[in-house]
Design a protein around this motif. Structure first.
Motif, PDB file in Angstrom:
ATOM      1  N   VAL A  23      33.717  33.393  41.776  1.00  0.00           N
ATOM      2  CA  VAL A  23      33.141  34.664  41.317  1.00  0.00           C
ATOM      3  C   VAL A  23      34.237  35.700  41.075  1.00  0.00           C
ATOM      4  O   VAL A  23      34.103  36.563  40.198  1.00  0.00           O
ATOM      5  N   LEU A  26      35.344  36.435  37.379  1.00  0.00           N
ATOM      6  CA  LEU A  26      34.435  37.028  36.386  1.00  0.00           C
ATOM      7  C   LEU A  26      34.951  38.375  35.848  1.00  0.00           C
ATOM      8  O   LEU A  26      35.004  38.570  34.632  1.00  0.00           O
ATOM      9  N   PRO A  27      35.351  39.316  36.707  1.00  0.00           N
ATOM     10  CA  PRO A  27      35.817  40.604  36.184  1.00  0.00           C
ATOM     11  C   PRO A  27      37.071  40.471  35.289  1.00  0.00           C
ATOM     12  O   PRO A  27      37.195  41.179  34.289  1.00  0.00           O
ATOM     13  N   ILE A  31      33.174  38.804  32.039  1.00  0.00           N
ATOM     14  CA  ILE A  31      31.938  38.048  31.810  1.00  0.00           C
ATOM     15  C   ILE A  31      31.052  38.089  33.035  1.00  0.00           C
ATOM     16  O   ILE A  31      31.469  38.536  34.109  1.00  0.00           O
ATOM     17  N   GLN A  32      29.845  37.564  32.859  1.00  0.00           N
ATOM     18  CA  GLN A  32      28.902  37.414  33.962  1.00  0.00           C
ATOM     19  C   GLN A  32      28.535  35.943  34.082  1.00  0.00           C
ATOM     20  O   GLN A  32      28.770  35.158  33.155  1.00  0.00           O
ATOM     21  N   ASP A  33      27.959  35.614  35.199  1.00  0.00           N
ATOM     22  CA  ASP A  33      27.506  34.252  35.439  1.00  0.00           C
ATOM     23  C   ASP A  33      26.594  33.816  34.288  1.00  0.00           C
ATOM     24  O   ASP A  33      25.721  34.559  33.851  1.00  0.00           O
ATOM     25  N   GLU A  35      27.539  33.182  31.130  1.00  0.00           N
ATOM     26  CA  GLU A  35      28.129  33.430  29.806  1.00  0.00           C
ATOM     27  C   GLU A  35      29.100  32.318  29.450  1.00  0.00           C
ATOM     28  O   GLU A  35      29.421  31.455  30.268  1.00  0.00           O
ATOM     29  N   ALA A  54      29.207  30.744  38.285  1.00  0.00           N
ATOM     30  CA  ALA A  54      30.035  31.410  39.300  1.00  0.00           C
ATOM     31  C   ALA A  54      29.701  30.797  40.659  1.00  0.00           C
ATOM     32  O   ALA A  54      28.547  30.618  41.011  1.00  0.00           O
ATOM     33  N   LYS A  85      37.310  34.463  27.482  1.00  0.00           N
ATOM     34  CA  LYS A  85      35.926  34.804  27.190  1.00  0.00           C
ATOM     35  C   LYS A  85      35.653  34.342  25.766  1.00  0.00           C
ATOM     36  O   LYS A  85      36.410  34.623  24.842  1.00  0.00           O
TER      37      LYS A  85
END
Length: 169
Positions: A23, A26-27, A31-33, A35, A54, A85
């Motif tokens: 996790v 991600l930042p 992105i987010q879980d 994607e 994640a 991404k």
């Protein structure tokens, strides 16, 4: 575009098209879980687009992928992979259209040059051919004139012999 380099590891359970990583990444990727990300083998430029899962159980600095995706990328366990991404479809299409436009423009310029060159060669060849035909026609005409003149003289001579010197032709 946001990207990270991670150590690639084969997943314990097959799951083609999906990757797992911590996790905490991600930042960094923005992105987010769930994607999409592109995994890129920087050496061969091969890439795979996958969905992100994640997972706090995956060690930071690692990405877990299926055996199929490993093969597609041409990588093996503990190799480094670039994770980016994945651009939206609209961005991908815009980029592809722009690249196609540049490629087509270059092709048109090449084609135009080739056509102009060929047209010049055809014109030069036609001019040379016309000159040759003109010269040969003049020669043939002169030869034909000479032959006709000789023939006319022979005919006159033969007629004079046959009719006598009294008749005028």
């Amino acid at each position: 575009m946001q990207e990270v380099r991670l150590t690639i590891r084969k997943r314990a359970f097959p799951s083609e098209g999906r990757v797992r990583f911590n996790v905490a990444h991600l930042p960094a990727l923005g992105i987010q879980d769930g994607e999409k990300v592109d995994l890129i083998n920087e050496e061969t430029k091969k890439s795979v687009t996958t969905s992100v899962i994640a997972d706090t159980m995956v060690r930071e600095g690692q990405v877990r992928v299926s055996e199929e995706d490993l093969k597609t990328l041409g990588l093996k366990d503990d190799d480094e992979v670039l994770v980016k991404k994945s651009p939206l479809l609209k961005e991908k299409l815009s980029k592809a259209a722009a690249e196609a436009n540049v490629s087509i423009a270059k092709g048109v310029v090449k084609l135009d040059k080739a056509v102009r060159k060929t047209a010049g060669e055809v014109k030069t060849g036609a001019t040379k051919t016309a000159d040759t035909v003109k010269k040969e026609t003049k020669k043939a005409s002169a030869n034909l004139g000479k032959a006709a003149s000789k023939t006319a003289k022979k005919v006159k001579k033969t007629v004079k012999k046959a009719t006598g010197s009294e008749d005028e032709l």
